[in-house]
Design an enzyme around this catalytic site. Structure first.
Site, PDB file in Angstrom:
ATOM      1  N   GLU A 131       0.829  -1.210   0.000  1.00 37.77           N
ATOM      2  CA  GLU A 131       0.000   0.000   0.000  1.00 37.77           C
ATOM      3  C   GLU A 131       0.865   1.262   0.000  1.00 37.77           C
ATOM      4  O   GLU A 131       0.535   2.245  -0.663  1.00 37.77           O
ATOM      5  CB  GLU A 131      -0.950  -0.008   1.198  1.00 37.77           C
ATOM      6  CG  GLU A 131      -1.960  -1.145   1.201  1.00 37.77           C
ATOM      7  CD  GLU A 131      -2.773  -1.218  -0.081  1.00 37.77           C
ATOM      8  OE1 GLU A 131      -2.990  -0.157  -0.714  1.00 37.77           O
ATOM      9  OE2 GLU A 131      -3.173  -2.320  -0.464  1.00 37.77           O
ATOM     10  N   GLU A 185      -0.679  -3.015 -10.024  1.00 32.60           N
ATOM     11  CA  GLU A 185      -0.633  -3.949  -8.898  1.00 32.60           C
ATOM     12  C   GLU A 185       0.671  -4.740  -8.918  1.00 32.60           C
ATOM     13  O   GLU A 185       1.285  -4.961  -7.871  1.00 32.60           O
ATOM     14  CB  GLU A 185      -1.835  -4.895  -8.940  1.00 32.60           C
ATOM     15  CG  GLU A 185      -3.170  -4.226  -8.654  1.00 32.60           C
ATOM     16  CD  GLU A 185      -3.219  -3.580  -7.276  1.00 32.60           C
ATOM     17  OE1 GLU A 185      -2.582  -4.091  -6.338  1.00 32.60           O
ATOM     18  OE2 GLU A 185      -3.905  -2.540  -7.145  1.00 32.60           O
TER      19      GLU A 185
END
Length: 287
Positions: A132, A207
């Site tokens: 994150e 991602e």
């Protein structure tokens, strides 16, 4: 610069889509109203989309005294990443997941659910939070939050179009110009698909990039790989309680793994790479 370009294109596309929907629903007058609304929304989504998303999930900011282990992990990771410490939030939900938001590293936040805190080990949480923080460092968070906000608005407008079709349109709509009831029905069907495609504009490659960057930050690619496997299983078997905060389709792309269950159609419009491939790449890394 690349993400700034993506953000600009996304805002322009959403503005155009909203104007089209406005014209279908309300004719020329609706088009003007939609254009003005889009300007306001574009400004608001840039500055406040992170707050909107956090409020959507009823995220609560926690202090080091309230969540010492969580803050300890974040403190160590931001030093390695070389970024300011983001605010730390917890979402009361059994859904095991996490996301980051904020328009830049100086105004960022990371949020984790109570479900992920119960499921993962300390080192696995390091891997997740490093992922994150990689999004924060790479400035992925702005475009993710904007996409969540605007996709939700497009879906809302599609619902308006559906009701307009049922009741014969809104006042001021010129049926001949806007396509009449057929146009409204088409918009009610196509607008949610467009909202999904907006999410897909957030490239799946981000991602993979965040996985690689996160593994480099925490120096434990295996920990992130283990976490992804647990999260994939945990989300696929998640049974929400009445009090749980549920994931919204418009913001599903923000989470580290897809929080929504779905069949072939959802797989076709997948917002995340296949978890098995992410895990394979991580296990092949040597740090």
């Amino acid at each position: 610069m690349k993400n700034m370009l993506k953000t600009t294109v996304l805002l322009a596309a959403l503005t155009g889509l909203m104007i089209v929907i406005g014209r279908v629903i309300g004719g020329p007058t609706g088009m003007v109203i939609a254009f003005l609304f889009a300007i306001i929304l574009n400004f608001g989504s840039y500055w406040y989309s992170d707050k909107i998303v956090l409020k959507m999930y009823r995220a609560k900011e926690v202090s080091p005294a309230e969540a010492p282990n969580l803050h300890r992990i974040v403190d160590g990771l931001v030093m390695r990443a070389g970024i300011p410490k983001p605010k730390v939030y917890i979402v009361e939900s059994g859904m095991p997941n996490a996301f980051a938001t904020g328009r830049n590293p100086q105004n960022a936040a990371v949020a984790v659910t109570t479900g992920i805190l119960q499921l993962l080990s300390y080192e696995e949480m390091e891997g997740v939070l490093a992922h994150e923080l990689a999004h924060v460092k790479n400035r992925d968070t702005l475009i993710s939050a904007i996409a969540a906000t605007l996709a939700g608005v497009v879906t809302m407008l599609a619902n308006w179009a559906q009701w307009a079709a049922i009741f014969g349109g809104f006042g001021g709509r010129d049926d001949e110009d806007s396509g009449g009831i057929i146009g409204l029905i088409a918009m009610a069907i196509l607008a949610p698909i467009a909202a999904t495609l907006i999410q897909l504009a957030i490239s799946r490659s981000r991602e993979f990039a965040a996985d690689a960057e996160g593994a480099s930050i925490c120096r434990k690619p295996w920990a992130l790989a283990d976490a992804l496997e647990k999260l994939e299983y945990g989300n696929s078997h998640y049974r929400p309680s009445i009090s749980d905060v549920q994931a919204k389709e418009s913001s599903a792309h923000m989470f580290i793994v897809n929080p929504l269950k779905g069949g072939a159609i959802q797989s076709l419009f997948r917002t995340h790479p296949v978890t098995d491939e992410r895990v394979r790449r991580l296990r092949a890394m040597r740090i």
